[in-house]
Write an enzyme that holds these catalytic residues in place. Structure first.
Site, PDB file in Angstrom:
ATOM      1  N   ARG A  11      -2.436  11.807  -6.021  1.00 30.87           N
ATOM      2  CA  ARG A  11      -2.166  11.740  -4.503  1.00 30.87           C
ATOM      3  C   ARG A  11      -4.433  11.485  -4.528  1.00 30.87           C
ATOM      4  NH1 ARG A  11       1.810  10.209  -4.436  1.00 30.87           N
ATOM      5  NH2 ARG A  11       3.185  10.270  -2.548  1.00 30.87           N
TER       6      ARG A  11
ATOM      7  N   GLU B 223      -5.539   4.502   3.320  1.00 28.21           N
ATOM      8  CA  GLU B 223      -4.492   4.069   2.730  1.00 28.21           C
ATOM      9  C   GLU B 223      -4.078   3.009   3.670  1.00 28.21           C
ATOM     10  OE1 GLU B 223      -1.753   4.791  -0.365  1.00 28.21           O
ATOM     11  OE2 GLU B 223      -3.640   5.944  -2.140  1.00 28.21           O
TER      12      GLU B 223
ATOM     13  N   HIS C 223      -2.452   1.825  -5.509  1.00 25.06           N
ATOM     14  CA  HIS C 223      -1.613   2.508  -5.631  1.00 25.06           C
ATOM     15  C   HIS C 223       0.349   1.844  -5.584  1.00 25.06           C
ATOM     16  CE1 HIS C 223       0.366   6.097  -3.055  1.00 25.06           C
ATOM     17  NE2 HIS C 223       0.787   6.351  -4.147  1.00 25.06           N
TER      18      HIS C 223
END
Length: 326
Positions: A236, A265, A285
């Site tokens: 993260r 994001e 991601h």
């Protein structure tokens, strides 16, 4: 039941074998990403069961209060993107398997792919060829280097296991219980966070983002890294103090970074500094974005829906709601 699945970007979920678990239900799948509250409220106005793909969409109080038919949110893993207290107040059950005994091999593999890509400058070399040039620089091998792992959970253990075949040494720093596991696995233990960052040639972050770990990596840690070292984050972005990594990379310590996670994001701002540094490799991601991983995840997510419809909800993270659920 009316089931809605958000953020299935490539319309993959209906192709999974486990999708058969939803047979007989009215399922709507959205392939784009929307965060606007009004737009989501319109999309979800008749939804009884909401399926989330990790943390792609934030489910906050202003939205939840406009979804009177919503009974269940089913997802997998952590849930900082959901206002759990509001769900409890409104009678909405939240089921989320924490898969305590199942590492994400997809995330571990991506971590290692990023290490190799960054150390050997693979994206930059590919870009050089596509631009009509030949070699653009000299990479670095992994053999005899030290892999520092900050945090030692399920994914970190898998990543650590990849080091030996590449001839790397492993050095770990984590909370006490995790250090005991790392020691039992035969890995060296750093004397503290400072030693981990000073001695490692690659530092990989492997922690959940909770209050205790938010901003756990500070500017001083990064400044201790070698000018030749690489920082890898597939966990993260919030583990690092905002702005600290960009400043550290400009200062030359560490020498590079490989990142799969970002503060905001989806990250689509092409002017973002991390996307414009030659010594940074970025991926959007995708640590968990693999068809095999999806099958594992959605088998659990859809299983939670089946259990709910049978009157025996599982993996409920707000159990008090069961007394007054919708």
């Amino acid at each position: 039941m009316k089931i809605t699945i958000l953020d299935d970007y490539f319309d993959t979920i209906r192709t999974l074998p486990c999708f058969a678990k939803l047979r007989g239900h009215d399922v709507t799948i959205w392939n784009d990403h929307v965060q606007d509250t009004d737009a989501l409220a319109e999309r979800l106005k008749d939804t009884e069961v909401l399926v989330l793909i990790r943390e792609r969409t934030k489910i906050r109080t202003p939205l939840l209060e406009r979804l009177p038919k919503l009974k269940l949110i089913s997802q997998r893993s952590v849930y900082p993107h959901i206002d759990i207290d509001t769900c409890a107040r409104l009678g909405i059950v939240v089921s989320s398997s924490q898969h305590a005994d199942t590492p994400s091999y997809a995330a571990a593999e991506l971590t290692w792919a990023l290490v190799l890509a960054a150390m050997r400058q693979i994206p930059q070399q590919v870009a050089s060829m596509k631009a009509g040039h030949w070699q653009m620089g000299i990479g670095t091998t992994l053999r005899h280097k030290t892999l520092g792992i900050h945090g030692y959970g399920r994914i970190a253990r898998v990543v650590a296991s990849y080091a030996a075949p590449f001839g790397m040494n492993v050095l770990v720093w984590a909370r006490p219980s995790s250090l005991e596991t790392a020691r039992a696995d035969g890995h060296a233990i750093a004397s503290g966070k400072a030693e981990l960052y000073e001695k490692s040639d690659v530092v990989a972050l492997h922690m959940r983002l909770v209050d205790a770990t938010r901003g756990i990596v500070v500017a001083e840690d990064l400044a201790r890294m070698k000018p030749s070292a690489l920082l890898v984050n597939t966990s993260r972005a919030g583990l690092i103090v905002p702005g600290a990594l960009e400043a550290a990379l400009r200062a030359g310590r560490p020498g590079g970074a490989a990142l799969d996670v970002f503060e905001e994001e989806p990250l689509t701002d092409t002017a973002h500094p991390l996307l414009n540094m030659e010594n940074v490799v970025c991926t959007p991601h995708i640590g968990y974005v693999a068809k095999d991983e999806y099958e594992v995840q959605f088998t659990e997510i859809f299983g939670q829906i089946v259990s709910y419809t049978q009157g025996t909800p599982t993996n409920v993270v707000n159990p008090a709601v069961l007394a007054n659920s919708r």
